[in-house]
Scaffold this motif. Structure first.
Motif, PDB file in Angstrom:
ATOM      1  N   ARG A   1     -17.958  68.908 -26.417  1.00 54.33           N
ATOM      2  CA  ARG A   1     -18.831  67.738 -26.270  1.00 54.33           C
ATOM      3  C   ARG A   1     -18.682  67.126 -24.887  1.00 54.33           C
ATOM      4  N   ILE A   2     -17.487  67.145 -24.350  1.00 55.37           N
ATOM      5  CA  ILE A   2     -17.261  66.663 -22.981  1.00 55.37           C
ATOM      6  C   ILE A   2     -17.946  67.582 -21.986  1.00 55.37           C
ATOM      7  N   ILE A   3     -17.823  68.894 -22.203  1.00 56.88           N
ATOM      8  CA  ILE A   3     -18.457  69.856 -21.310  1.00 56.88           C
ATOM      9  C   ILE A   3     -19.969  69.662 -21.292  1.00 56.88           C
ATOM     10  N   ILE A   4     -20.567  69.502 -22.466  1.00 56.32           N
ATOM     11  CA  ILE A   4     -22.024  69.339 -22.549  1.00 56.32           C
ATOM     12  C   ILE A   4     -22.458  68.084 -21.803  1.00 56.32           C
ATOM     13  N   LYS A   5     -21.819  66.964 -22.113  1.00 54.69           N
ATOM     14  CA  LYS A   5     -22.280  65.678 -21.571  1.00 54.69           C
ATOM     15  C   LYS A   5     -21.940  65.507 -20.100  1.00 54.69           C
ATOM     16  N   ASP A   6     -20.695  65.822 -19.739  1.00 52.99           N
ATOM     17  CA  ASP A   6     -20.234  65.516 -18.380  1.00 52.99           C
ATOM     18  C   ASP A   6     -20.441  66.663 -17.399  1.00 52.99           C
ATOM     19  N   VAL A   7     -20.145  67.899 -17.831  1.00 52.38           N
ATOM     20  CA  VAL A   7     -20.194  69.023 -16.893  1.00 52.38           C
ATOM     21  C   VAL A   7     -21.611  69.599 -16.797  1.00 52.38           C
ATOM     22  N   LEU A   8     -22.149  70.072 -17.928  1.00 51.48           N
ATOM     23  CA  LEU A   8     -23.462  70.708 -17.898  1.00 51.48           C
ATOM     24  C   LEU A   8     -24.573  69.723 -17.553  1.00 51.48           C
ATOM     25  N   ASN A   9     -24.477  68.508 -18.063  1.00 53.63           N
ATOM     26  CA  ASN A   9     -25.558  67.546 -17.870  1.00 53.63           C
ATOM     27  C   ASN A   9     -25.339  66.657 -16.652  1.00 53.63           C
ATOM     28  N   THR A  10     -24.401  65.704 -16.732  1.00 52.87           N
ATOM     29  CA  THR A  10     -24.245  64.704 -15.666  1.00 52.87           C
ATOM     30  C   THR A  10     -23.924  65.337 -14.323  1.00 52.87           C
ATOM     31  N   ASN A  11     -22.939  66.236 -14.284  1.00 54.76           N
ATOM     32  CA  ASN A  11     -22.468  66.763 -12.998  1.00 54.76           C
ATOM     33  C   ASN A  11     -23.233  67.984 -12.511  1.00 54.76           C
ATOM     34  N   THR A  12     -24.120  68.522 -13.325  1.00 53.58           N
ATOM     35  CA  THR A  12     -24.845  69.719 -12.908  1.00 53.58           C
ATOM     36  C   THR A  12     -26.354  69.491 -12.955  1.00 53.58           C
ATOM     37  N   THR A  13     -26.985  69.632 -14.100  1.00 53.26           N
ATOM     38  CA  THR A  13     -28.441  69.544 -14.167  1.00 53.26           C
ATOM     39  C   THR A  13     -28.953  68.200 -13.690  1.00 53.26           C
ATOM     40  N   GLU A  14     -28.355  67.111 -14.164  1.00 56.92           N
ATOM     41  CA  GLU A  14     -28.823  65.780 -13.761  1.00 56.92           C
ATOM     42  C   GLU A  14     -28.527  65.523 -12.286  1.00 56.92           C
ATOM     43  N   HIS A  15     -27.420  66.053 -11.808  1.00 56.62           N
ATOM     44  CA  HIS A  15     -27.104  65.933 -10.384  1.00 56.62           C
ATOM     45  C   HIS A  15     -28.128  66.676  -9.538  1.00 56.62           C
ATOM     46  N   PHE A  16     -28.494  67.887  -9.943  1.00 55.40           N
ATOM     47  CA  PHE A  16     -29.496  68.649  -9.205  1.00 55.40           C
ATOM     48  C   PHE A  16     -30.853  67.944  -9.234  1.00 55.40           C
ATOM     49  N   ALA A  17     -31.190  67.347 -10.358  1.00 57.54           N
ATOM     50  CA  ALA A  17     -32.466  66.634 -10.465  1.00 57.54           C
ATOM     51  C   ALA A  17     -32.530  65.483  -9.472  1.00 57.54           C
ATOM     52  N   LYS A  18     -31.437  64.733  -9.343  1.00 61.62           N
ATOM     53  CA  LYS A  18     -31.409  63.615  -8.384  1.00 61.62           C
ATOM     54  C   LYS A  18     -31.399  64.128  -6.953  1.00 61.62           C
ATOM     55  N   LEU A  19     -30.645  65.187  -6.720  1.00 60.90           N
ATOM     56  CA  LEU A  19     -30.488  65.723  -5.369  1.00 60.90           C
ATOM     57  C   LEU A  19     -31.817  66.220  -4.809  1.00 60.90           C
ATOM     58  N   TYR A  20     -32.652  66.825  -5.672  1.00 55.98           N
ATOM     59  CA  TYR A  20     -33.908  67.423  -5.208  1.00 55.98           C
ATOM     60  C   TYR A  20     -35.139  66.701  -5.754  1.00 55.98           C
ATOM     61  N   ASN A  21     -34.918  65.498  -6.299  1.00 58.36           N
ATOM     62  CA  ASN A  21     -36.015  64.651  -6.766  1.00 58.36           C
ATOM     63  C   ASN A  21     -36.914  65.392  -7.756  1.00 58.36           C
ATOM     64  N   LEU A  22     -36.273  65.967  -8.775  1.00 60.28           N
ATOM     65  CA  LEU A  22     -36.994  66.743  -9.775  1.00 60.28           C
ATOM     66  C   LEU A  22     -37.007  66.014 -11.112  1.00 60.28           C
ATOM     67  N   PRO A  23     -38.077  66.133 -11.867  1.00 63.06           N
ATOM     68  CA  PRO A  23     -38.098  65.539 -13.213  1.00 63.06           C
ATOM     69  C   PRO A  23     -37.181  66.310 -14.144  1.00 63.06           C
ATOM     70  N   ILE A  24     -36.597  65.597 -15.087  1.00 63.18           N
ATOM     71  CA  ILE A  24     -35.708  66.224 -16.044  1.00 63.18           C
ATOM     72  C   ILE A  24     -36.074  65.771 -17.445  1.00 63.18           C
ATOM     73  N   VAL A  25     -36.184  66.715 -18.348  1.00 63.58           N
ATOM     74  CA  VAL A  25     -36.408  66.406 -19.753  1.00 63.58           C
ATOM     75  C   VAL A  25     -35.032  66.199 -20.381  1.00 63.58           C
ATOM     76  N   ASP A  26     -34.800  64.978 -20.853  1.00 64.77           N
ATOM     77  CA  ASP A  26     -33.483  64.600 -21.365  1.00 64.77           C
ATOM     78  C   ASP A  26     -33.345  65.073 -22.818  1.00 64.77           C
ATOM     79  N   MET A  27     -33.018  66.339 -22.971  1.00 64.69           N
ATOM     80  CA  MET A  27     -32.861  66.931 -24.303  1.00 64.69           C
ATOM     81  C   MET A  27     -31.702  66.292 -25.049  1.00 64.69           C
TER      82      MET A  27
END
Length: 439
Positions: A340-366
């Motif tokens: 659960r930590i990996i999903i929320k913090d690693v895969l989402n916050t620190n990876t996909t969501e980070h990339f979305a902010k970095l490149y100004n991309l929309p993200i579907v918050d599954m």
């Protein structure tokens, strides 16, 4: 547990010994698959008409007059995996297929199974008459040429726009082996992918194919996470050594891919990962109920442990005799907490969501979407209540993991909202109530 267990469950028969002049004692065979059945391939669904003509011109760059093309890249979500399998009906109501319909694209090609082989890999039907959670398996009119190795009939088209398959890019497509990385030169793997990717047995990865096809004047890319891979890894932590995998280098290919294609103007939508340990599949058998029976050895249980619907777990519930629980039967409380930590913090916050902010991309918050649905608090814009209950709800398919056609429509609509908001398009939402009436 081996990943994507529903795809590779084996029927285990327990035969009693028989001696002359002795009393015959038979133990009823216990299998999570109660029987194999035949069902006709369903007629292709006719999707509801769109509410208005979409305006998607803003997806083009200045001076571009080519037909707008969308590509989907990922695992079970975009492929249309459903009911423990991949088959034609699921493919035709997959998330990207529904979005393409709403966009009224001239062409969006998925690697569909042919109609006469429309049951694809075979799929599962939840056995509502069984005393313990179990499934029936549909085994007729499949596209399987060989079981060992698993080989499907090839897709006849020249290219695909829905570049997705169970377990997704970077892993193999043989569900029983998905915790391995790309097995160069090992042809038994990538069974779904090899239907449309020709370079099997080479040292090249499938991303060569992706790079080639995406460069063919693509305007919009839907980039999904690999749900089945992560479910498999969560259930097979003793082999996967997750703590050794999750480092910056592991996510480098994804980061490089996003960076390179946004540089050339490709518009993208990213998707984060839902907390899949909330899914019904992991809650069909309750650890506290098994603890009350006090008839297991091997893996220690706690109230917070998650039991995997496997033959061993069903046997433990069905029998009063001592049953040995294996590591693949149980996700311990500590393992569940870690993931659960990996999903929320690693895969989402620190990876996909980070990339979305970095490149100004929309993200579907599954992640948030699934939490809302599972809390029973989601209604579609046209007023349909999205029921997360299992097996009689309308969101989870019969495997308790993948979404139904209605569930796919919900995710498709959330995607359309993000595309309209970020890229100034006007794409109508799916009328999910109308869709439900056609299923």
């Amino acid at each position: 547990m081996k990943p994507s267990t529903l795809y590779s469950l084996l029927i285990i028969s327990v035969l009693s010994a028989c001696k002359p002049d002795s009393v015959i004692i038979e133990e009823t065979p216990v299998s999570i698959i109660t029987e194999e059945i035949s069902l006709p391939v369903k007629d292709d669904i006719q999707l509801p008409p769109v509410a208005f003509t979409p305006d998607i011109e803003s997806l083009r760059q200045q001076g571009d007059t080519s037909a707008i093309r969308m590509v989907a890249l990922g695992g079970s979500f975009p492929s249309g995996s459903r009911n423990g399998g991949l088959y034609r009906e699921g493919q035709m109501t997959s998330i990207p297929q529904l979005i393409a319909h709403q966009m009224q694209l001239q062409s969006f090609i998925s690697p569909l199974f042919e109609k006469e082989q429309g049951n694809g890999s075979g799929y599962l039907i939840y056995d509502r008459k069984a005393s313990l959670p179990s499934w029936k398996k549909v085994t007729n009119q499949t596209a399987i040429i060989s079981q060992t190795p698993l080989v499907f009939t090839p897709f006849k088209g020249t290219h695909v726009d829905n570049i997705s398959w169970p377990e997704g890019p970077g892993t193999n497509s043989d569900s029983s082996n998905s915790y391995f990385y790309y097995p160069k030169g090992k042809e038994p793997y990538f069974s779904y992918l090899f239907r449309f990717y020709a370079d099997k047995g080479t040292n090249e990865t499938p991303f060569n194919y992706f790079a080639y096809t995406i460069q063919k004047k693509t305007h919009l890319l839907l980039h999904f996470e690999d749900l089945d891979s992560w479910i498999g890894w969560a259930c097979h932590t003793q082999n996967f050594a997750i703590q050794n995998r999750l480092h910056e280098g592991y996510f480098y290919p994804k980061h490089t891919f996003i960076r390179n294609y946004t540089k050339v103007g490709l518009k993208m939508v990213l998707y984060n990962m839902p907390d899949f340990l909330d899914f019904p599949y992991f809650h069909l058998y309750q650890a506290n109920q098994l603890m009350l029976k006090n008839n297991t050895t091997g893996q220690a249980l706690s109230n917070s442990a998650l039991l995997i619907p496997r033959d061993g777990i069903k046997k433990a519930f069905a029998s009063n005799q001592k049953t040995i629980l294996l590591d693949e039967d149980v996700i311990s409380a500590d393992e569940a907490k870690q993931f659960r930590i990996i999903i929320k913090d690693v895969l989402n916050t620190n990876t996909t969501e980070h990339f979305a902010k970095l490149y100004n991309l929309p993200i579907v918050d599954m992640y948030s979407l699934y939490k809302t649905i599972l809390a029973g608090k989601y209604h579609t814009e046209d007023g349909l209540f999205i029921d997360p209950s299992f097996p009689n709800g309308n969101f989870f398919s019969e495997d308790g993991i993948h979404p139904t056609a209605i569930g796919s429509a919900v995710i498709a609509n959330e995607t359309i909202k993000k595309i309209n908001e970020r890229y100034n398009t006007k794409i109508p939402l799916i009328n999910v109530t109308q869709l439900a009436k056609r299923l």
